[in-house]
Structures are given as C-alpha cells and as structure tokens.
Design a protein around this motif. Sequence first.
Motif, PDB file in Angstrom:
ATOM      1  N   ASP A  29     -10.777  15.338  19.715  1.00  0.00           N
ATOM      2  CA  ASP A  29     -10.573  14.300  20.729  1.00  0.00           C
ATOM      3  C   ASP A  29     -11.882  13.707  21.225  1.00  0.00           C
ATOM      4  N   LEU A  30     -12.989  14.400  21.009  1.00  0.00           N
ATOM      5  CA  LEU A  30     -14.272  13.981  21.568  1.00  0.00           C
ATOM      6  C   LEU A  30     -14.808  12.746  20.858  1.00  0.00           C
ATOM      7  N   PRO A  31     -15.548  11.908  21.570  1.00  0.00           N
ATOM      8  CA  PRO A  31     -16.130  10.707  20.951  1.00  0.00           C
ATOM      9  C   PRO A  31     -17.252  11.065  19.992  1.00  0.00           C
ATOM     10  N   ALA A  32     -17.762  10.058  19.291  1.00  0.00           N
ATOM     11  CA  ALA A  32     -18.820  10.282  18.315  1.00  0.00           C
ATOM     12  C   ALA A  32     -20.120  10.682  18.987  1.00  0.00           C
ATOM     13  N   GLY A  33     -20.945  11.382  18.236  1.00  0.00           N
ATOM     14  CA  GLY A  33     -22.247  11.826  18.704  1.00  0.00           C
ATOM     15  C   GLY A  33     -22.816  12.800  17.694  1.00  0.00           C
ATOM     16  N   ASP A  34     -24.131  13.059  17.761  1.00  0.00           N
ATOM     17  CA  ASP A  34     -24.705  13.949  16.756  1.00  0.00           C
ATOM     18  C   ASP A  34     -24.993  15.350  17.269  1.00  0.00           C
ATOM     19  N   VAL A  35     -24.634  15.627  18.552  1.00  0.00           N
ATOM     20  CA  VAL A  35     -24.806  16.971  19.091  1.00  0.00           C
ATOM     21  C   VAL A  35     -23.547  17.372  19.862  1.00  0.00           C
ATOM     22  N   LEU A  36     -22.999  18.524  19.517  1.00  0.00           N
ATOM     23  CA  LEU A  36     -21.848  19.083  20.225  1.00  0.00           C
ATOM     24  C   LEU A  36     -22.361  20.167  21.167  1.00  0.00           C
ATOM     25  N   VAL A  37     -22.024  20.040  22.443  1.00  0.00           N
ATOM     26  CA  VAL A  37     -22.523  20.956  23.464  1.00  0.00           C
ATOM     27  C   VAL A  37     -21.360  21.693  24.113  1.00  0.00           C
ATOM     28  N   ARG A  38     -21.505  23.009  24.259  1.00  0.00           N
ATOM     29  CA  ARG A  38     -20.557  23.780  25.061  1.00  0.00           C
ATOM     30  C   ARG A  38     -21.059  23.724  26.500  1.00  0.00           C
ATOM     31  N   VAL A  39     -20.311  23.064  27.355  1.00  0.00           N
ATOM     32  CA  VAL A  39     -20.738  22.793  28.723  1.00  0.00           C
ATOM     33  C   VAL A  39     -20.543  24.038  29.592  1.00  0.00           C
ATOM     34  N   HIS A  40     -21.569  24.389  30.338  1.00  0.00           N
ATOM     35  CA  HIS A  40     -21.474  25.500  31.279  1.00  0.00           C
ATOM     36  C   HIS A  40     -21.308  25.022  32.716  1.00  0.00           C
ATOM     37  N   TYR A  41     -22.042  23.959  33.081  1.00  0.00           N
ATOM     38  CA  TYR A  41     -21.980  23.455  34.455  1.00  0.00           C
ATOM     39  C   TYR A  41     -22.081  21.935  34.470  1.00  0.00           C
ATOM     40  N   SER A  42     -21.444  21.351  35.491  1.00  0.00           N
ATOM     41  CA  SER A  42     -21.626  19.944  35.819  1.00  0.00           C
ATOM     42  C   SER A  42     -21.806  19.862  37.334  1.00  0.00           C
ATOM     43  N   ASP A  43     -21.727  18.684  37.888  1.00  0.00           N
ATOM     44  CA  ASP A  43     -21.857  18.524  39.334  1.00  0.00           C
ATOM     45  C   ASP A  43     -21.039  17.313  39.766  1.00  0.00           C
ATOM     46  N   VAL A  44     -21.096  16.996  41.045  1.00  0.00           N
ATOM     47  CA  VAL A  44     -20.346  15.855  41.568  1.00  0.00           C
ATOM     48  C   VAL A  44     -21.282  14.991  42.395  1.00  0.00           C
ATOM     49  N   GLY A  45     -21.351  13.705  42.058  1.00  0.00           N
ATOM     50  CA  GLY A  45     -22.156  12.751  42.805  1.00  0.00           C
ATOM     51  C   GLY A  45     -21.352  11.505  43.127  1.00  0.00           C
ATOM     52  N   TYR A  46     -22.034  10.529  43.713  1.00  0.00           N
ATOM     53  CA  TYR A  46     -21.359   9.306  44.145  1.00  0.00           C
ATOM     54  C   TYR A  46     -20.709   8.570  42.980  1.00  0.00           C
ATOM     55  N   LYS A  47     -21.400   8.479  41.841  1.00  0.00           N
ATOM     56  CA  LYS A  47     -20.813   7.802  40.685  1.00  0.00           C
ATOM     57  C   LYS A  47     -19.552   8.516  40.210  1.00  0.00           C
ATOM     58  N   ASP A  48     -19.546   9.849  40.278  1.00  0.00           N
ATOM     59  CA  ASP A  48     -18.345  10.587  39.883  1.00  0.00           C
ATOM     60  C   ASP A  48     -17.186  10.266  40.823  1.00  0.00           C
ATOM     61  N   GLY A  49     -17.510  10.132  42.113  1.00  0.00           N
ATOM     62  CA  GLY A  49     -16.480   9.732  43.058  1.00  0.00           C
ATOM     63  C   GLY A  49     -15.906   8.370  42.731  1.00  0.00           C
ATOM     64  N   LEU A  50     -16.780   7.420  42.375  1.00  0.00           N
ATOM     65  CA  LEU A  50     -16.314   6.090  41.974  1.00  0.00           C
ATOM     66  C   LEU A  50     -15.431   6.165  40.735  1.00  0.00           C
ATOM     67  N   ALA A  51     -15.861   6.966  39.752  1.00  0.00           N
ATOM     68  CA  ALA A  51     -15.121   7.051  38.496  1.00  0.00           C
ATOM     69  C   ALA A  51     -13.729   7.630  38.698  1.00  0.00           C
ATOM     70  N   ILE A  52     -13.640   8.720  39.439  1.00  0.00           N
ATOM     71  CA  ILE A  52     -12.365   9.423  39.576  1.00  0.00           C
ATOM     72  C   ILE A  52     -11.398   8.669  40.472  1.00  0.00           C
ATOM     73  N   THR A  53     -11.902   8.062  41.551  1.00  0.00           N
ATOM     74  CA  THR A  53     -11.012   7.375  42.489  1.00  0.00           C
ATOM     75  C   THR A  53     -10.736   5.930  42.102  1.00  0.00           C
ATOM     76  N   GLY A  54     -11.624   5.345  41.293  1.00  0.00           N
ATOM     77  CA  GLY A  54     -11.467   3.927  40.976  1.00  0.00           C
ATOM     78  C   GLY A  54     -11.866   3.022  42.113  1.00  0.00           C
ATOM     79  N   ALA A  55     -12.589   3.567  43.108  1.00  0.00           N
ATOM     80  CA  ALA A  55     -12.995   2.780  44.272  1.00  0.00           C
ATOM     81  C   ALA A  55     -14.098   1.795  43.890  1.00  0.00           C
ATOM     82  N   GLY A  56     -14.410   0.922  44.812  1.00  0.00           N
ATOM     83  CA  GLY A  56     -15.463  -0.057  44.579  1.00  0.00           C
ATOM     84  C   GLY A  56     -14.909  -1.412  44.196  1.00  0.00           C
TER      85      GLY A  56
END
Length: 331
Positions: A29-56
């Motif tokens: 399901d993942l998009p194209a790219g030349d490196v596959l990463v097993r993610v351990h951590y992410s975070d939450v910032g203002y842009k993430d809030g915009l993305a998830i809520t669709g605000a703005g």
Amino acid sequence: MPSENFKALVLRRPAERIEAAVETLTDGDLPAGDVLVRVHYSDVGYKDGLAITGAGHRQLVQSFPFVPGVDFAGVVELSDSVRFKPGDEVIVTGWGVGERHWGGYAKKARVKAEWLVPVPAGMTMRQAMTYGSAGLSAMLCVNALERHGVVAGSDILVTGATGGVGSVAVMLLHRLGYRVHGSTSRAEEEIYLRALGADEIVAAKDISELPAQPLLPERWTGAIDNVGGATLANVLASTAYGGAVAALGLVGGTDLQTTVLPFIKRGVALLGVDSEKCPNETRGAAWRRLVEILPEGLPDDVIEEIGLEALPARAEAIMRGKVRGRTLVAL
C-alpha cells in the motif's frame, strides 16, 4: 522480504469532511520510494493538526486515502540507495512528507533517500521525535540569530512560547545564556515557561494588540516569532537597533502589515527560517547541535506520549491552542 500487515492512521474523505481512523495496511500500500523504514516514533505539530482536521482556508492534504505525519524516526529495513543500509537509524522531517507524500503515522514508511538524515550520535530515535520539526526549527532560528550577531546576554523574545517550537527555543536560548522573554496567551503556563528557562513572561495580547505604529519602544535585541500577522509586525516595531527577528510561524495570519521603518531606521533584520526544504547539510548540523546544547534531551514534563488512536483528538486540541510542549507518537 515478505510483505507484512501493520497499523496506520489513514485519512479518507468520503464527502466534504475528512475522516481519520486506524487501519491495517501492507507494504504494497505504501507509495514509491527507494528506502523502506520501520517507524519507531513520530510527533504531532501544527501541520499535523491541519492535515488531520482539514482546518484552514485550504486543506493541507489533497489526495486520499492518505497517511499523515510530517516527522518520523526509525530503522532502515530495505534500501536501494548507497547512502543508507538496513539497520541505519534515520530521521525524516519536511520535504512534503505528511502533506503530499505519505508520512509517519504508520509502522512503516517508504520515502526518498535524499529526505533522510542519520540520527546523530548521542541522540536516540525517541529523543529525535521529542524534538521533531519543532526542535529542528527552533535550532535553525537560534543559529540564524547568532549568524546575524545577536550575542548571549541579549534580551530575546519567543512568541508562542508554550508550543513545540517555542518550548524548545526557550530551553536553547536559556542554555546559551540569553535573557528569554516568553510570550503566551495562557497565563496559567507561567510556571511551565519559567521551568524551561524564561526570565520574563509576556502576555500575547500585550504584543498582538499594541496600537499599529511603524516604530514602538525598543524592548528586545532579537526574537523568534511563531505567530506572524499583527504579532510579527509589532515584534519588528519593538526590536532594538541592529536586532533581528527569526520568523517561521503563521498561526496569527500570513499578512504582514508593517512599514520599512524598522529596517531603515533601526537596521532590524527579518530572517526567514525554513525547515522543510533546507539542505541536509544544514539540518544535519542543526540536529548535531541539539545534542551539544541539550545532551540530556527535553525534560519529561515537556513531553506527552500517545498512540495512533489518540491522534484525531490531539489534532483537534492543537488547532484550539490547547496543547503545550511536545507530543510524541509511539509506533
């Protein structure tokens, strides 16, 4: 390596409203790219809030389904790039990840090698995401002020001081010997800001609601502005002769109603700071300097750790200005 199932926060837009839910995906399901990463951590910032809520005024995410998350740290699983090999610990911030390219709110991510930087020596993947784009941006702002000649001991204003960028900026400036003025609209956070190293607390309205004048009394030698709009205009008008303002935020608006007078009468410099597309050499140096200045990382009371399921509620809280410090997402 066979494909495997993993959890991800997926955005869909069946009608006009964005819906966010934890779903099961596969490597395919993942998009194209030349490196596959097993993610351990992410975070939450203002842009993430915009993305998830669709605000703005304009939805940040334009294609669906979509996995948000502008930052992540993890371990390389597969690589077609000579720059990285399986087992390398890496960081991704910026480059449209979590906006135009699937991001870090999934157990796996596939990205371009040129978007990756190594986790610096002395920093864990968890620490990297307690900083994320916010910490990187704060470090870039401090570096910009120093390059302009703003020296330790100077009075520095940090607007939006309880947010992610602001919290890290206050800590960095304090550790480097500046006198820090933390601006916030939340008076109840004074104890929090003083614990980070703020010497003075400034009510946000005492800056944003100043009468619109081309020049105001000189109050600080430099500033890191996370707000923009009227706040940035008044910060510029209040900066001392030869000072500088590093600007990177827009929660207060994208318009800047000012005049040339701070620049030609006081020699004030407006320094634009971008953490999304800055060169990897620049961002790598900033990550390493974070280790040098704050080798112990951020204190626990600045960090709140959540899982994927809690992300929609946290995004709503960020858009309401109800989150302080850093939110870590454990995958």
